[in-house]
Design a protein around this motif. Sequence first.
Motif, PDB file in Angstrom:
ATOM      1  N   ALA A 154       0.844  -1.193   0.000  1.00 57.29           N
ATOM      2  CA  ALA A 154       0.000   0.000   0.000  1.00 57.29           C
ATOM      3  C   ALA A 154       0.882   1.247   0.000  1.00 57.29           C
ATOM      4  O   ALA A 154       2.075   1.188   0.328  1.00 57.29           O
ATOM      5  N   ALA A 155       0.294   2.370  -0.390  1.00 61.41           N
ATOM      6  CA  ALA A 155       1.069   3.606  -0.519  1.00 61.41           C
ATOM      7  C   ALA A 155       1.774   3.973   0.782  1.00 61.41           C
ATOM      8  O   ALA A 155       2.907   4.467   0.770  1.00 61.41           O
ATOM      9  N   ASP A 156       1.116   3.749   1.917  1.00 59.36           N
ATOM     10  CA  ASP A 156       1.730   4.106   3.199  1.00 59.36           C
ATOM     11  C   ASP A 156       2.608   2.979   3.751  1.00 59.36           C
ATOM     12  O   ASP A 156       3.202   3.122   4.824  1.00 59.36           O
ATOM     13  N   GLY A 157       2.676   1.844   3.005  1.00 62.39           N
ATOM     14  CA  GLY A 157       3.533   0.734   3.424  1.00 62.39           C
ATOM     15  C   GLY A 157       3.014  -0.034   4.612  1.00 62.39           C
ATOM     16  O   GLY A 157       3.721  -0.891   5.153  1.00 62.39           O
ATOM     17  N   SER A 158       1.779   0.227   5.032  1.00 64.54           N
ATOM     18  CA  SER A 158       1.253  -0.399   6.252  1.00 64.54           C
ATOM     19  C   SER A 158       0.680  -1.784   6.018  1.00 64.54           C
ATOM     20  O   SER A 158       0.515  -2.551   6.951  1.00 64.54           O
ATOM     21  N   ARG A 159       0.371  -2.111   4.775  1.00 65.38           N
ATOM     22  CA  ARG A 159      -0.283  -3.393   4.521  1.00 65.38           C
ATOM     23  C   ARG A 159      -0.063  -3.802   3.064  1.00 65.38           C
ATOM     24  O   ARG A 159       0.484  -3.046   2.268  1.00 65.38           O
ATOM     25  N   GLU A 160      -0.487  -5.013   2.766  1.00 65.42           N
ATOM     26  CA  GLU A 160      -0.429  -5.504   1.396  1.00 65.42           C
ATOM     27  C   GLU A 160      -1.778  -5.325   0.724  1.00 65.42           C
ATOM     28  O   GLU A 160      -2.820  -5.457   1.362  1.00 65.42           O
ATOM     29  N   GLU A 161      -1.760  -5.011  -0.538  1.00 64.12           N
ATOM     30  CA  GLU A 161      -2.967  -4.998  -1.341  1.00 64.12           C
ATOM     31  C   GLU A 161      -2.918  -6.198  -2.283  1.00 64.12           C
ATOM     32  O   GLU A 161      -1.890  -6.464  -2.907  1.00 64.12           O
ATOM     33  N   VAL A 162      -4.014  -6.926  -2.373  1.00 61.14           N
ATOM     34  CA  VAL A 162      -4.055  -8.158  -3.152  1.00 61.14           C
ATOM     35  C   VAL A 162      -5.085  -8.017  -4.272  1.00 61.14           C
ATOM     36  O   VAL A 162      -6.208  -7.549  -4.043  1.00 61.14           O
ATOM     37  N   PHE A 163      -4.706  -8.425  -5.474  1.00 60.17           N
ATOM     38  CA  PHE A 163      -5.584  -8.356  -6.635  1.00 60.17           C
ATOM     39  C   PHE A 163      -5.589  -9.720  -7.326  1.00 60.17           C
ATOM     40  O   PHE A 163      -4.614 -10.468  -7.263  1.00 60.17           O
ATOM     41  N   THR A 164      -6.693 -10.022  -7.996  1.00 55.70           N
ATOM     42  CA  THR A 164      -6.805 -11.282  -8.720  1.00 55.70           C
ATOM     43  C   THR A 164      -6.983 -11.010 -10.211  1.00 55.70           C
ATOM     44  O   THR A 164      -7.816 -10.193 -10.605  1.00 55.70           O
ATOM     45  N   TYR A 165      -6.152 -11.691 -11.011  1.00 54.62           N
ATOM     46  CA  TYR A 165      -6.284 -11.642 -12.462  1.00 54.62           C
ATOM     47  C   TYR A 165      -6.542 -13.063 -12.964  1.00 54.62           C
ATOM     48  O   TYR A 165      -6.076 -14.037 -12.368  1.00 54.62           O
ATOM     49  N   ALA A 166      -7.295 -13.174 -14.058  1.00 55.78           N
ATOM     50  CA  ALA A 166      -7.648 -14.497 -14.589  1.00 55.78           C
ATOM     51  C   ALA A 166      -7.389 -14.541 -16.089  1.00 55.78           C
ATOM     52  O   ALA A 166      -7.572 -13.551 -16.804  1.00 55.78           O
ATOM     53  N   ALA A 167      -6.953 -15.728 -16.537  1.00 49.43           N
ATOM     54  CA  ALA A 167      -6.792 -16.004 -17.965  1.00 49.43           C
ATOM     55  C   ALA A 167      -7.442 -17.343 -18.251  1.00 49.43           C
ATOM     56  O   ALA A 167      -7.389 -18.259 -17.426  1.00 49.43           O
ATOM     57  N   SER A 168      -8.068 -17.480 -19.417  1.00 48.21           N
ATOM     58  CA  SER A 168      -8.827 -18.694 -19.715  1.00 48.21           C
ATOM     59  C   SER A 168      -7.943 -19.845 -20.164  1.00 48.21           C
ATOM     60  O   SER A 168      -8.375 -20.984 -20.195  1.00 48.21           O
ATOM     61  N   SER A 169      -6.688 -19.580 -20.548  1.00 44.51           N
ATOM     62  CA  SER A 169      -5.788 -20.660 -20.936  1.00 44.51           C
ATOM     63  C   SER A 169      -4.362 -20.194 -20.754  1.00 44.51           C
ATOM     64  O   SER A 169      -4.101 -19.008 -20.551  1.00 44.51           O
ATOM     65  N   SER A 170      -3.422 -21.143 -20.830  1.00 46.98           N
ATOM     66  CA  SER A 170      -2.015 -20.788 -20.639  1.00 46.98           C
ATOM     67  C   SER A 170      -1.391 -20.179 -21.876  1.00 46.98           C
ATOM     68  O   SER A 170      -0.347 -19.560 -21.808  1.00 46.98           O
ATOM     69  N   SER A 171      -2.007 -20.363 -23.030  1.00 50.26           N
ATOM     70  CA  SER A 171      -1.379 -19.908 -24.266  1.00 50.26           C
ATOM     71  C   SER A 171      -1.888 -18.549 -24.710  1.00 50.26           C
ATOM     72  O   SER A 171      -1.256 -17.870 -25.504  1.00 50.26           O
ATOM     73  N   ARG A 172      -3.058 -18.128 -24.226  1.00 48.12           N
ATOM     74  CA  ARG A 172      -3.633 -16.852 -24.638  1.00 48.12           C
ATOM     75  C   ARG A 172      -3.368 -15.807 -23.575  1.00 48.12           C
ATOM     76  O   ARG A 172      -3.649 -16.018 -22.401  1.00 48.12           O
ATOM     77  N   ALA A 173      -2.815 -14.687 -23.959  1.00 47.30           N
ATOM     78  CA  ALA A 173      -2.470 -13.629 -23.013  1.00 47.30           C
ATOM     79  C   ALA A 173      -3.670 -12.712 -22.807  1.00 47.30           C
ATOM     80  O   ALA A 173      -3.661 -11.542 -23.198  1.00 47.30           O
ATOM     81  N   ASP A 174      -4.736 -13.239 -22.244  1.00 46.65           N
ATOM     82  CA  ASP A 174      -5.979 -12.466 -22.105  1.00 46.65           C
ATOM     83  C   ASP A 174      -6.323 -12.258 -20.632  1.00 46.65           C
ATOM     84  O   ASP A 174      -7.450 -12.462 -20.203  1.00 46.65           O
ATOM     85  N   TRP A 175      -5.332 -11.856 -19.844  1.00 46.74           N
ATOM     86  CA  TRP A 175      -5.563 -11.634 -18.419  1.00 46.74           C
ATOM     87  C   TRP A 175      -6.534 -10.474 -18.212  1.00 46.74           C
ATOM     88  O   TRP A 175      -6.467  -9.453 -18.887  1.00 46.74           O
ATOM     89  N   SER A 176      -7.431 -10.655 -17.264  1.00 40.04           N
ATOM     90  CA  SER A 176      -8.361  -9.576 -16.918  1.00 40.04           C
ATOM     91  C   SER A 176      -8.520  -9.526 -15.399  1.00 40.04           C
ATOM     92  O   SER A 176      -8.514 -10.558 -14.724  1.00 40.04           O
ATOM     93  N   ARG A 177      -8.625  -8.318 -14.893  1.00 38.40           N
ATOM     94  CA  ARG A 177      -8.783  -8.142 -13.455  1.00 38.40           C
ATOM     95  C   ARG A 177     -10.179  -8.575 -13.037  1.00 38.40           C
ATOM     96  O   ARG A 177     -11.171  -8.247 -13.701  1.00 38.40           O
TER      97      ARG A 177
END
Length: 493
Positions: free
Chosen positions: A346-369
């Motif tokens: 986080a900007a103040d360094g007090s904690r971690e921010e966690v986000f999830t991204y998903a892709a439908s296959s390993s060969s296609r670079a179609d990551w989306s938040r």
Amino acid sequence: QIIFNHFHKGCAHPGAQCRLVLMEDELTTIKDTFKTWDADGGGTIEREELEFVMQKLSPQWGPSEINELMNQIDCNADGHISFDEFLQWLTDPNAEQTLHEDGWFGAFDLKEILKPLYDVFDMDGNGYVTAAEFIECHAILANSLQIHPEASNGAIALQQDTTAQFSLVDKDGDGQVSFDEFVNWQGEVMKKSGIPNGRLPSLVEELANALSDIFQISRQAEQGQQVSGAQEVLEKQVKQVAAMSRKLYSDIERRKRLLEESKQENGKSKIFWKNPIPDENCMNALARKCAADLGVRLGEREEKGKKGKRRSVMATSSGFGSVRHVLPVVDGTSETRWLAEIVRAAADGSREEVFTYAASSSSRADWSRQGEETMARKALDELPVPLKVYALLVAHAQGRALTSVVMSAALEEAVQLEYLQPYMLQALNERLQALVEENIDEVQMVELHATGEFNDAVQRQLADIELSALEVLGLLATAGFQVDDAHWAQIES
């Protein structure tokens, strides 16, 4: 080295279910015996039924012997023998009588059964087992259990720390294991296995013979003797040690729970690992996506690898982030979604921010938040620890091989997340160094020792090591980390 080679060749892991079936068959045999003794089918064995059976098995027995046996089996003294009491009696290695493999009832002496195994541990034949002798023998048993396809299903009764195990067995603290201490230790461990006493003589004999052959071949090699077919015999006996150890040193209560869980979960949606895992292009696309969406740069620090090539090592600091886990999720369809857990400070360094991204296959670079930022965390919580470690290794690899620096960073994070114990990292490093040393040509080794450059040469080779996530997990298994058949089956699918 031989045990590592056997794993490294790519043994088939048929999965936990077939291992559990073996355990269920053992219980079925005991259940069938119980039903035979329970003549009226009432669900318990009465004294009259016990007497009827014993008249056939031991005609010389009188009322006093039968009453004594009844008291031994009927633990709660309610006048009836339940199946649990019957099971406990038949699998208690400290019992004085038991049913033997041939179906006859007779005396049982654990000391007599274990004497050949003790003689193997007592390598110099001086009548007691030193710490060095114990650790060498115990390490073979523990390592065989960890990595062989016949390994137990996450239910090993042997401690993996050989030094700690020796301290527990050496009750009087005199620095050696007496025969009585050895028998007490083996009795405690074997009681957890649920193996019928009648099977112990043959299992222990086979284990002792296999260990004896391993040490004989080892001594011949140390003396420079070239024995035809020694390698094949050695690998065969390593397999035998693993198979016998699994039967003797597994925890039946844990195996029962695994069996019930397997039955309950049958037909439910599972997490499946399907190759290929996200490749380098796919992971680079994820990095670009995170930079555009979050203003996060993945992989800032660099290190030099083979042939001077440089590659990134993930770091988490202000303005930077890392991919902590990469894991697949099957949502009731044949489509695999790959989830990536992105972590930034986080900007103040007090904690971690966690986000999830998903892709439908390993060969296609179609990551989306994903809108639900905890999606990856929820999927991760469903994974057993070995697969969490694998997900972390895959994330650090970023679609490439793991160099020594990247591997160390990943495993240190696994320790911080409490996936691994610190001693496992030390054991892993010792295994890697031993493998490097053993692969140095003998002529070159002599020259390096003569010039005092041997240790430097070993460290250079260690620095140049590149391993896949699967290979690192395999080495961890040889260092005391528990990886079950079911885990291997998913990863190798």
